[in-house]
Scaffold this motif. Structure first.
Motif, PDB file in Angstrom:
ATOM      1  N   HIS A   1       3.796  -8.200   6.218  1.00 20.91           N
ATOM      2  CA  HIS A   1       3.900  -7.593   4.895  1.00 20.91           C
ATOM      3  C   HIS A   1       3.149  -8.439   3.883  1.00 20.91           C
ATOM      4  O   HIS A   1       3.140  -9.664   3.974  1.00 20.91           O
ATOM      5  CB  HIS A   1       5.367  -7.506   4.439  1.00 20.91           C
ATOM      6  CG  HIS A   1       6.186  -6.574   5.244  1.00 20.91           C
ATOM      7  ND1 HIS A   1       6.312  -5.242   4.930  1.00 20.91           N
ATOM      8  CD2 HIS A   1       6.918  -6.749   6.368  1.00 20.91           C
ATOM      9  CE1 HIS A   1       7.087  -4.649   5.814  1.00 20.91           C
ATOM     10  NE2 HIS A   1       7.472  -5.545   6.700  1.00 20.91           N
TER      11      HIS A   1
ATOM     12  N   LYS B   1      -3.330  -1.386   0.863  1.00 19.89           N
ATOM     13  CA  LYS B   1      -4.079  -0.257   0.298  1.00 19.89           C
ATOM     14  C   LYS B   1      -3.243   0.502  -0.733  1.00 19.89           C
ATOM     15  O   LYS B   1      -3.754   0.884  -1.786  1.00 19.89           O
ATOM     16  CB  LYS B   1      -4.534   0.684   1.415  1.00 19.89           C
ATOM     17  CG  LYS B   1      -5.574   0.077   2.341  1.00 19.89           C
ATOM     18  CD  LYS B   1      -6.098   1.065   3.351  1.00 19.89           C
ATOM     19  CE  LYS B   1      -5.028   1.546   4.280  1.00 19.89           C
ATOM     20  NZ  LYS B   1      -5.516   2.357   5.408  1.00 19.89           N
ATOM     21  N   SER B   2      -1.958   0.700  -0.450  1.00 13.89           N
ATOM     22  CA  SER B   2      -1.079   1.418  -1.378  1.00 13.89           C
ATOM     23  C   SER B   2      -0.917   0.659  -2.691  1.00 13.89           C
ATOM     24  O   SER B   2      -0.916   1.258  -3.766  1.00 13.89           O
ATOM     25  CB  SER B   2       0.299   1.639  -0.753  1.00 13.89           C
ATOM     26  OG  SER B   2       0.192   2.473   0.367  1.00 13.89           O
ATOM     27  N   LEU B   3      -0.795  -0.646  -2.597  1.00 14.37           N
ATOM     28  CA  LEU B   3      -0.667  -1.469  -3.802  1.00 14.37           C
ATOM     29  C   LEU B   3      -1.931  -1.380  -4.654  1.00 14.37           C
ATOM     30  O   LEU B   3      -1.857  -1.207  -5.866  1.00 14.37           O
ATOM     31  CB  LEU B   3      -0.389  -2.921  -3.419  1.00 14.37           C
ATOM     32  CG  LEU B   3      -0.183  -3.870  -4.578  1.00 14.37           C
ATOM     33  CD1 LEU B   3       1.202  -3.668  -5.178  1.00 14.37           C
ATOM     34  CD2 LEU B   3      -0.359  -5.300  -4.138  1.00 14.37           C
TER      35      LEU B   3
ATOM     36  N   LYS C   1       3.415  -6.378 -11.412  1.00 12.73           N
ATOM     37  CA  LYS C   1       3.125  -5.078 -12.016  1.00 12.73           C
ATOM     38  C   LYS C   1       3.050  -5.175 -13.538  1.00 12.73           C
ATOM     39  O   LYS C   1       2.110  -4.669 -14.157  1.00 12.73           O
ATOM     40  CB  LYS C   1       4.177  -4.055 -11.598  1.00 12.73           C
ATOM     41  CG  LYS C   1       3.884  -2.666 -12.117  1.00 12.73           C
ATOM     42  CD  LYS C   1       4.916  -1.668 -11.623  1.00 12.73           C
ATOM     43  CE  LYS C   1       4.597  -0.299 -12.196  1.00 12.73           C
ATOM     44  NZ  LYS C   1       5.624   0.679 -11.863  1.00 12.73           N
TER      45      LYS C   1
ATOM     46  N   GLU D   1      -3.443  -3.491   9.727  1.00 11.57           N
ATOM     47  CA  GLU D   1      -2.243  -2.713  10.002  1.00 11.57           C
ATOM     48  C   GLU D   1      -1.531  -3.367  11.196  1.00 11.57           C
ATOM     49  O   GLU D   1      -2.153  -3.708  12.186  1.00 11.57           O
ATOM     50  CB  GLU D   1      -2.622  -1.258  10.295  1.00 11.57           C
ATOM     51  CG  GLU D   1      -1.472  -0.314  10.389  1.00 11.57           C
ATOM     52  CD  GLU D   1      -0.613  -0.307   9.138  1.00 11.57           C
ATOM     53  OE1 GLU D   1       0.616  -0.364   9.289  1.00 11.57           O
ATOM     54  OE2 GLU D   1      -1.146  -0.252   8.018  1.00 11.57           O
TER      55      GLU D   1
ATOM     56  N   SER E   1     -12.147   0.442   3.541  1.00 15.35           N
ATOM     57  CA  SER E   1     -10.896   1.184   3.351  1.00 15.35           C
ATOM     58  C   SER E   1     -10.715   1.679   1.922  1.00 15.35           C
ATOM     59  O   SER E   1     -10.069   2.694   1.698  1.00 15.35           O
ATOM     60  CB  SER E   1      -9.697   0.299   3.710  1.00 15.35           C
ATOM     61  OG  SER E   1      -9.701  -0.026   5.070  1.00 15.35           O
ATOM     62  N   CYS E   2     -11.242   0.931   0.950  1.00 17.65           N
ATOM     63  CA  CYS E   2     -11.095   1.269  -0.470  1.00 17.65           C
ATOM     64  C   CYS E   2     -12.475   1.247  -1.122  1.00 17.65           C
ATOM     65  O   CYS E   2     -12.802   0.313  -1.870  1.00 17.65           O
ATOM     66  CB  CYS E   2     -10.169   0.269  -1.163  1.00 17.65           C
ATOM     67  SG  CYS E   2      -8.529   0.137  -0.458  1.00 17.65           S
TER      68      CYS E   2
ATOM     69  N   GLY F   1      -4.147   1.024  -4.734  1.00 18.71           N
ATOM     70  CA  GLY F   1      -4.203   2.356  -5.342  1.00 18.71           C
ATOM     71  C   GLY F   1      -3.143   2.564  -6.402  1.00 18.71           C
ATOM     72  O   GLY F   1      -3.425   3.085  -7.483  1.00 18.71           O
ATOM     73  N   GLY F   2      -1.917   2.131  -6.130  1.00 22.39           N
ATOM     74  CA  GLY F   2      -0.804   2.330  -7.058  1.00 22.39           C
ATOM     75  C   GLY F   2      -0.952   1.575  -8.369  1.00 22.39           C
ATOM     76  O   GLY F   2      -0.449   2.025  -9.401  1.00 22.39           O
TER      77      GLY F   2
ATOM     78  N   ASP G   1      -1.436  -0.709   5.364  1.00 23.09           N
ATOM     79  CA  ASP G   1      -1.129   0.342   4.399  1.00 23.09           C
ATOM     80  C   ASP G   1      -0.508  -0.208   3.121  1.00 23.09           C
ATOM     81  O   ASP G   1      -0.779   0.305   2.034  1.00 23.09           O
ATOM     82  CB  ASP G   1      -0.190   1.388   5.014  1.00 23.09           C
ATOM     83  CG  ASP G   1      -0.907   2.287   6.006  1.00 23.09           C
ATOM     84  OD1 ASP G   1      -2.147   2.415   5.926  1.00 23.09           O
ATOM     85  OD2 ASP G   1      -0.218   2.875   6.869  1.00 23.09           O
ATOM     86  N   ASP G   2       0.338  -1.261   3.230  1.00 24.28           N
ATOM     87  CA  ASP G   2       0.971  -1.753   2.002  1.00 24.28           C
ATOM     88  C   ASP G   2      -0.057  -2.373   1.058  1.00 24.28           C
ATOM     89  O   ASP G   2       0.074  -2.258  -0.155  1.00 24.28           O
ATOM     90  CB  ASP G   2       2.137  -2.708   2.294  1.00 24.28           C
ATOM     91  CG  ASP G   2       1.771  -3.975   3.037  1.00 24.28           C
ATOM     92  OD1 ASP G   2       0.696  -4.054   3.648  1.00 24.28           O
ATOM     93  OD2 ASP G   2       2.602  -4.915   3.011  1.00 24.28           O
TER      94      ASP G   2
END
Length: 199
Positions: free
Chosen positions: A31, A115-117, A39, A83, A176-177, A119-120, A112-113
């Motif tokens: 992780h 990439k998600s971070l 944030k 991943e 990936s991004c 993007g988010g 994924d975590d």
């Protein structure tokens, strides 16, 4: 969450020589570490930092960067960015071949975590900042010891795996991004009392 439980990782206060420094349940996956306040830091400094994110080795470095006002997350080690299912499969394949390093490439999917971070939080720029043992120096640089190894193009590094992992991670993250500008680098070397470059 991992295996239905909140993910936890512990740093040992007195690790055995050559042993693990951190412990986490064996059934869990890798992780990214997201420091407290990241944030809100990005939301308050987004215009100043151009939505920059530093990805470094180690939780303490990421936490310190955030305290200094630099948005950062950490991965637990130089090969902890893919991943988890793919990383675990490639690790098992490498062990079967009797090899230690994983064979990762620019085509290896990023976790994924991560990439998600990105993007988010609407991250636009990422700097992968690994430890000084991957920093390439010219072969003729004063202070190079016999512990340095060639990494190509008359450059040497203390640890070629750190050098190549940062470079590969940057290429894989860009793949990936594609909307994110990605760069990689290394912390500077310390110079010992004897004039030798070190970590």
């Amino acid at each position: 969450m991992d295996c239905g439980l909140p993910f936890k990782r512990y740093r040992l206060l007195s690790p055995e020589q050559g042993g693990a420094k951190y412990l986490s349940p064996g059934s869990t996956s890798a992780h990214a570490y997201i420091p407290h306040g990241l944030k809100s830091l990005i939301e308050s400094t987004g215009d100043v930092t151009d939505h920059l994110l530093v990805i470094c080795e180690g939780e303490k470095k990421a936490a310190r960067l955030v305290k200094l006002g630099i948005p950062a997350i950490a991965i637990a080690g130089i090969q902890m960015w893919p991943e988890s299912s793919i990383r675990n499969r490639r690790k098992a394949e490498a062990e079967q071949r009797g090899e230690k390093p994983l064979r990762l490439s620019r085509n290896t999917p990023v976790a994924d975590d991560i990439k998600s971070l990105i993007g988010g939080l609407a991250i636009e720029k990422v700097v992968i900042l690994f430890d000084s043992d991957g920093l390439p120096v010219d072969a003729g640089t004063a202070g190079i010891t016999e512990k340095f190894v060639m990494v190509g193009d008359r450059k040497m590094a203390f640890n070629r795996d750190v050098f190549w992992s940062a470079r590969t991670f940057a290429a894989a993250l860009k793949r990936s991004c594609p909307h994110v500008a990605v760069a990689y680098g290394f912390a500077p070397h310390m110079i010992g009392d004897n004039g030798a470059l070190g970590r």
